[in-house]
Design a protein around this motif. Structure first.
Motif, short mmCIF file in Angstrom:
data_model
loop_
_atom_site.label_atom_id
_atom_site.label_comp_id
_atom_site.label_asym_id
_atom_site.label_seq_id
_atom_site.Cartn_x
_atom_site.Cartn_y
_atom_site.Cartn_z
N ASP A 79 0.80 -1.23 0.00
CA ASP A 79 0.00 0.00 0.00
C ASP A 79 0.83 1.28 0.00
O ASP A 79 0.29 2.37 -0.19
CB ASP A 79 -0.93 0.03 1.23
CG ASP A 79 -1.99 -1.06 1.18
OD1 ASP A 79 -2.22 -1.64 0.10
OD2 ASP A 79 -2.58 -1.33 2.24
N ALA A 80 2.14 1.16 0.22
CA ALA A 80 2.98 2.34 0.40
C ALA A 80 3.12 3.20 -0.86
O ALA A 80 3.49 4.36 -0.78
CB ALA A 80 4.37 1.93 0.88
N GLY A 81 2.83 2.63 -2.00
CA GLY A 81 2.98 3.39 -3.22
C GLY A 81 4.40 3.41 -3.75
O GLY A 81 4.69 4.04 -4.76
N ASP A 82 5.29 2.70 -3.05
CA ASP A 82 6.66 2.60 -3.53
C ASP A 82 6.68 1.74 -4.79
O ASP A 82 5.83 0.87 -4.97
CB ASP A 82 7.56 1.94 -2.48
CG ASP A 82 7.67 2.78 -1.21
OD1 ASP A 82 7.39 3.99 -1.27
OD2 ASP A 82 8.03 2.20 -0.17
N VAL A 83 7.65 2.00 -5.62
CA VAL A 83 7.80 1.18 -6.83
C VAL A 83 8.42 -0.15 -6.41
O VAL A 83 9.51 -0.19 -5.83
CB VAL A 83 8.69 1.90 -7.86
CG1 VAL A 83 8.90 1.01 -9.08
CG2 VAL A 83 8.06 3.23 -8.26
N LEU A 84 7.70 -1.22 -6.67
CA LEU A 84 8.18 -2.57 -6.37
C LEU A 84 8.45 -3.28 -7.69
O LEU A 84 7.65 -3.17 -8.61
CB LEU A 84 7.13 -3.35 -5.58
CG LEU A 84 6.65 -2.76 -4.26
CD1 LEU A 84 5.47 -3.55 -3.72
CD2 LEU A 84 7.79 -2.76 -3.25
N ASP A 85 9.55 -4.01 -7.75
CA ASP A 85 9.76 -4.80 -8.96
C ASP A 85 8.75 -5.95 -8.94
O ASP A 85 8.16 -6.28 -7.91
CB ASP A 85 11.21 -5.26 -9.11
CG ASP A 85 11.65 -6.24 -8.03
OD1 ASP A 85 10.92 -7.21 -7.73
OD2 ASP A 85 12.76 -6.05 -7.50
N ASP A 86 8.55 -6.55 -10.10
CA ASP A 86 7.52 -7.59 -10.22
C ASP A 86 7.74 -8.75 -9.26
O ASP A 86 6.79 -9.27 -8.69
CB ASP A 86 7.46 -8.11 -11.66
CG ASP A 86 6.87 -7.07 -12.62
OD1 ASP A 86 6.21 -6.13 -12.14
OD2 ASP A 86 7.07 -7.22 -13.84
N GLY A 87 8.97 -9.14 -9.06
CA GLY A 87 9.28 -10.25 -8.17
C GLY A 87 8.92 -9.94 -6.73
O GLY A 87 8.32 -10.76 -6.02
N GLU A 88 9.29 -8.74 -6.28
CA GLU A 88 8.99 -8.35 -4.91
C GLU A 88 7.48 -8.22 -4.70
O GLU A 88 6.94 -8.69 -3.70
CB GLU A 88 9.68 -7.03 -4.57
CG GLU A 88 9.50 -6.62 -3.12
CD GLU A 88 10.25 -5.33 -2.77
OE1 GLU A 88 10.31 -5.03 -1.56
OE2 GLU A 88 10.73 -4.63 -3.67
N ARG A 89 6.81 -7.62 -5.67
CA ARG A 89 5.35 -7.47 -5.58
C ARG A 89 4.67 -8.84 -5.52
O ARG A 89 3.78 -9.07 -4.72
CB ARG A 89 4.84 -6.65 -6.77
CG ARG A 89 3.34 -6.44 -6.76
CD ARG A 89 2.94 -5.44 -7.86
NE ARG A 89 1.52 -5.23 -7.88
CZ ARG A 89 0.83 -4.56 -6.96
NH1 ARG A 89 1.46 -4.03 -5.94
NH2 ARG A 89 -0.48 -4.43 -7.05
N GLU A 90 5.12 -9.76 -6.36
CA GLU A 90 4.53 -11.10 -6.38
C GLU A 90 4.81 -11.85 -5.07
O GLU A 90 3.95 -12.56 -4.57
CB GLU A 90 5.03 -11.91 -7.58
CG GLU A 90 4.23 -13.17 -7.83
CD GLU A 90 2.72 -12.98 -7.87
OE1 GLU A 90 2.01 -13.79 -7.21
OE2 GLU A 90 2.22 -12.04 -8.51
N THR A 91 5.99 -11.66 -4.50
CA THR A 91 6.31 -12.27 -3.21
C THR A 91 5.38 -11.75 -2.12
O THR A 91 4.84 -12.53 -1.33
CB THR A 91 7.78 -11.99 -2.83
OG1 THR A 91 8.63 -12.58 -3.82
CG2 THR A 91 8.12 -12.53 -1.46
N LEU A 92 5.16 -10.44 -2.09
CA LEU A 92 4.26 -9.85 -1.10
C LEU A 92 2.83 -10.34 -1.29
O LEU A 92 2.14 -10.68 -0.33
CB LEU A 92 4.33 -8.33 -1.16
CG LEU A 92 5.66 -7.69 -0.73
CD1 LEU A 92 5.68 -6.20 -1.06
CD2 LEU A 92 5.93 -7.94 0.74
N LEU A 93 2.38 -10.36 -2.54
CA LEU A 93 1.03 -10.86 -2.83
C LEU A 93 0.90 -12.33 -2.45
O LEU A 93 -0.15 -12.76 -1.97
CB LEU A 93 0.68 -10.65 -4.31
CG LEU A 93 0.43 -9.20 -4.72
CD1 LEU A 93 0.30 -9.09 -6.24
CD2 LEU A 93 -0.79 -8.63 -4.02
#
Length: 136
Positions: A79-93
């Motif tokens: 939710d922070a609005g920081d730019v996440l790379d696809d791998g990091e975003r997928e890990t969090l999801l």
């Protein structure tokens, strides 16, 4: 979101948590007041209330404080609005997905327990004098 600040008593009423519980969650690092008044009183925002409600919903499902912290960390980062790379975003999801699956599984177990408890209460009612089938 509204930047209005609330004192802990209002937050306790809104979240249906005790002052002691809110302070405990602060001590364990799950939530922190967004500000302090000049007199040193804890001040909370709507975002803090939303965070406490998430914690309140996780507790009866048997999640530990560490699990609560892990999920909140994942959702905070998403939710922070920081730019996440696809791998990091997928890990969090993926972490959020795991908690959703665990919550769904626990809800199923609780439904089974509730059905058994209702059956038991109905059995006891039938044993009482004057019991009628209408009460089942």
């Amino acid at each position: 979101m509204d930047d209005k600040h609330m004192q802990i008593g209002e937050v306790a009423a809104r979240t249906e948590l005790s002052l002691r519980t809110i302070r405990h969650y602060e001590e364990t690092g799950l939530v922190a007041p967004s500000a302090r008044s000049q007199g040193g009183f804890r001040l909370y925002t709507e975002a803090d209330v939303a965070r406490l409600i998430v914690i309140r919903r996780m507790k009866p499902l048997g999640f530990t404080l560490d699990q609560m912290r892990d999920l909140l960390d994942a959702t905070d980062r998403l939710d922070a609005g920081d730019v996440l790379d696809d791998g990091e975003r997928e890990t969090l999801l993926g972490r959020v997905r795991e908690y959703e699956q665990a919550a769904t599984e626990q809800v199923g177990k609780l439904r089974t327990q509730l059905a058994r408890a209702e059956d038991f209460a109905a059995t006891l009612r039938r044993r009482l004098p004057g019991a009628s089938a209408e009460r089942d």
